[in-house]
Motif scaffolding. Sequence first.
Motif, short mmCIF file in Angstrom:
data_model
loop_
_atom_site.label_atom_id
_atom_site.label_comp_id
_atom_site.label_asym_id
_atom_site.label_seq_id
_atom_site.Cartn_x
_atom_site.Cartn_y
_atom_site.Cartn_z
N LEU A 5 23.88 37.65 43.61
CA LEU A 5 24.76 37.03 44.59
C LEU A 5 25.64 35.97 43.93
CD1 LEU A 5 25.71 36.58 47.48
CD2 LEU A 5 23.77 35.03 47.81
N ILE A 6 25.04 35.15 43.06
CA ILE A 6 25.81 34.13 42.35
C ILE A 6 26.92 34.77 41.51
CG2 ILE A 6 25.69 32.35 40.56
CD1 ILE A 6 22.88 31.71 41.55
N LEU A 7 26.58 35.88 40.83
CA LEU A 7 27.56 36.57 39.99
C LEU A 7 28.70 37.13 40.83
CD1 LEU A 7 28.32 37.60 37.17
CD2 LEU A 7 26.87 39.60 37.59
N VAL A 8 28.38 37.71 41.98
CA VAL A 8 29.43 38.26 42.86
C VAL A 8 30.35 37.15 43.35
CG1 VAL A 8 29.84 39.34 45.10
CG2 VAL A 8 28.11 40.29 43.57
N VAL A 9 29.76 36.04 43.80
CA VAL A 9 30.55 34.93 44.31
C VAL A 9 31.45 34.35 43.21
CG1 VAL A 9 30.44 32.58 45.24
CG2 VAL A 9 28.93 34.36 46.14
N ALA A 10 30.88 34.16 42.01
CA ALA A 10 31.65 33.60 40.91
C ALA A 10 32.80 34.52 40.51
CB ALA A 10 30.74 33.35 39.71
N THR A 11 32.55 35.81 40.48
CA THR A 11 33.60 36.77 40.13
C THR A 11 34.71 36.76 41.17
OG1 THR A 11 31.95 38.19 39.06
CG2 THR A 11 34.08 39.18 39.58
N PHE A 12 34.30 36.80 42.45
CA PHE A 12 35.29 36.80 43.53
C PHE A 12 36.11 35.51 43.52
CE2 PHE A 12 36.48 35.69 47.90
CZ PHE A 12 37.24 36.80 48.24
N ALA A 13 35.43 34.37 43.37
CA ALA A 13 36.13 33.08 43.41
C ALA A 13 37.12 32.94 42.26
CB ALA A 13 35.11 31.95 43.37
N SER A 14 36.69 33.28 41.04
CA SER A 14 37.59 33.17 39.89
C SER A 14 38.77 34.13 40.01
CB SER A 14 36.83 33.41 38.58
OG SER A 14 36.27 34.72 38.56
N GLY A 15 38.50 35.33 40.48
CA GLY A 15 39.60 36.29 40.67
C GLY A 15 40.57 35.85 41.74
N LEU A 16 40.04 35.27 42.82
CA LEU A 16 40.91 34.82 43.91
C LEU A 16 41.79 33.65 43.46
CD1 LEU A 16 41.66 35.12 46.89
CD2 LEU A 16 39.84 33.48 47.43
N ILE A 17 41.19 32.71 42.73
CA ILE A 17 41.96 31.56 42.22
C ILE A 17 43.08 32.04 41.32
CG2 ILE A 17 41.86 29.55 40.70
CD1 ILE A 17 39.00 29.09 41.76
N TRP A 18 42.77 32.96 40.41
CA TRP A 18 43.79 33.47 39.49
C TRP A 18 44.89 34.22 40.24
CZ3 TRP A 18 44.93 38.69 38.55
CH2 TRP A 18 45.84 38.92 37.51
N LEU A 19 44.50 35.05 41.24
CA LEU A 19 45.47 35.85 41.97
C LEU A 19 46.40 34.98 42.81
CD1 LEU A 19 46.47 38.68 42.74
CD2 LEU A 19 44.79 38.68 44.60
N VAL A 20 45.82 34.02 43.55
CA VAL A 20 46.63 33.13 44.38
C VAL A 20 47.62 32.34 43.52
CG1 VAL A 20 46.58 31.11 45.89
CG2 VAL A 20 44.95 32.98 46.25
N ASP A 21 47.13 31.86 42.39
CA ASP A 21 48.03 31.11 41.50
C ASP A 21 49.14 32.02 40.99
OD1 ASP A 21 48.54 28.63 39.71
OD2 ASP A 21 48.45 30.33 38.29
N ARG A 22 48.79 33.24 40.63
CA ARG A 22 49.77 34.18 40.08
C ARG A 22 50.86 34.51 41.10
NH1 ARG A 22 51.01 36.05 34.89
NH2 ARG A 22 52.16 38.00 35.10
N LEU A 23 50.46 34.69 42.38
CA LEU A 23 51.41 35.12 43.40
C LEU A 23 52.13 33.96 44.08
CD1 LEU A 23 49.31 37.93 45.13
CD2 LEU A 23 51.07 38.18 43.38
N VAL A 24 51.48 32.80 44.16
CA VAL A 24 52.05 31.71 44.95
C VAL A 24 52.50 30.52 44.10
CG1 VAL A 24 51.62 30.06 46.81
CG2 VAL A 24 50.64 32.37 46.93
N PHE A 25 51.59 29.96 43.33
CA PHE A 25 51.88 28.69 42.67
C PHE A 25 52.62 28.84 41.34
CE2 PHE A 25 48.12 27.83 45.32
CZ PHE A 25 48.67 26.85 46.15
N ARG A 26 52.32 29.90 40.59
CA ARG A 26 52.99 30.07 39.30
C ARG A 26 54.50 30.27 39.47
NH1 ARG A 26 54.32 34.01 35.44
NH2 ARG A 26 53.99 33.31 33.29
N PRO A 27 54.95 31.10 40.42
CA PRO A 27 56.40 31.22 40.60
C PRO A 27 57.07 29.87 40.92
CG PRO A 27 55.29 33.02 41.70
CD PRO A 27 54.22 32.06 41.25
N LYS A 28 56.38 29.03 41.71
CA LYS A 28 56.94 27.72 42.02
C LYS A 28 57.02 26.84 40.77
CE LYS A 28 55.37 27.72 46.83
NZ LYS A 28 54.51 27.03 47.84
#
Length: 278
Positions: A5-28
């Motif tokens: 469960l810890i591994l799933v949560v950590a994978t999901f969280a790190s992937g979500l942070i990277w994706l949101v930054d890539r789509l939203v914050f990095r362009p800004k």
Amino acid sequence: MNFELILVVATFASGLIWLVDRLVFRPKRMARLESEAQQLGHEAGIERKEGGDSEPLLVDYAKSFFPILLAVLIIRSFLFEPFRIPSGSMMPTLLVGDFILVNKFTYGLRLPVVDTEIVPMSEPERGDVAVFRYPEQPEVDYIKRIIGLPGDTVRIEDHRVWVNDREFPLEEQGRYEGDANLKHAGLTVALEDIDGRLHQVLLDNGGHLRSGEWTVPDDEYFVMGDNRNHSNDSRFWGTVPESNLVGKAVMIWLHWNWQDGGFDAGRIGRSIDVVESD
């Protein structure tokens, strides 16, 4: 602690942070850097700033760890998972301190954490050494040998095992010399034949072997340890539901028992399905 469960949560969280930054914050950030560079009058500033401190530390960590976490999650959940043998219930096949690889896809691919089967594969066979979640305490993993399949009638008398009125041949081979610290030296080694698959078991001629007859329910399995007089298994707490199966043990990849200082390089790479003499 539920590592999966810890591994799933950590994978999901790190992937979500990277994706949101890539789509939203990095362009800004890039737009701001471009604007600043134009104001300064040199486009080279964009590259220098993008390679510097413009990316938040959290995003940098998430981007670095996400591929690693994802790879570990895929391998551990769908391919192979390592386990350490903590007890002598599967001696002489497996010793305390053996580190084994368990094939996770042999009995079907399951989603991590929820254990829902998504791709059926092969069915368990008599003689398989399987890891499963202990029915009375599902957070604990057990390892035993599958003796009875769904619908089988298992009968045990003395050291002999019958399945559907067919006896598994058992040939005594002599005295067991190893593992004196666990008080198993001096037991009898025997070779058992389950549907043409040979494996060794330990017999305690002075001990008690529970006798009886059991009918295996549908979608469940009767399991026993190879250390027949010193194993907590289906003879005492019942059968294992198919949904509790984790995978098939296939290989020893390391042996280290810090209780007796034992590192045994000779056990590395041993197939659990093959009888090997020491």
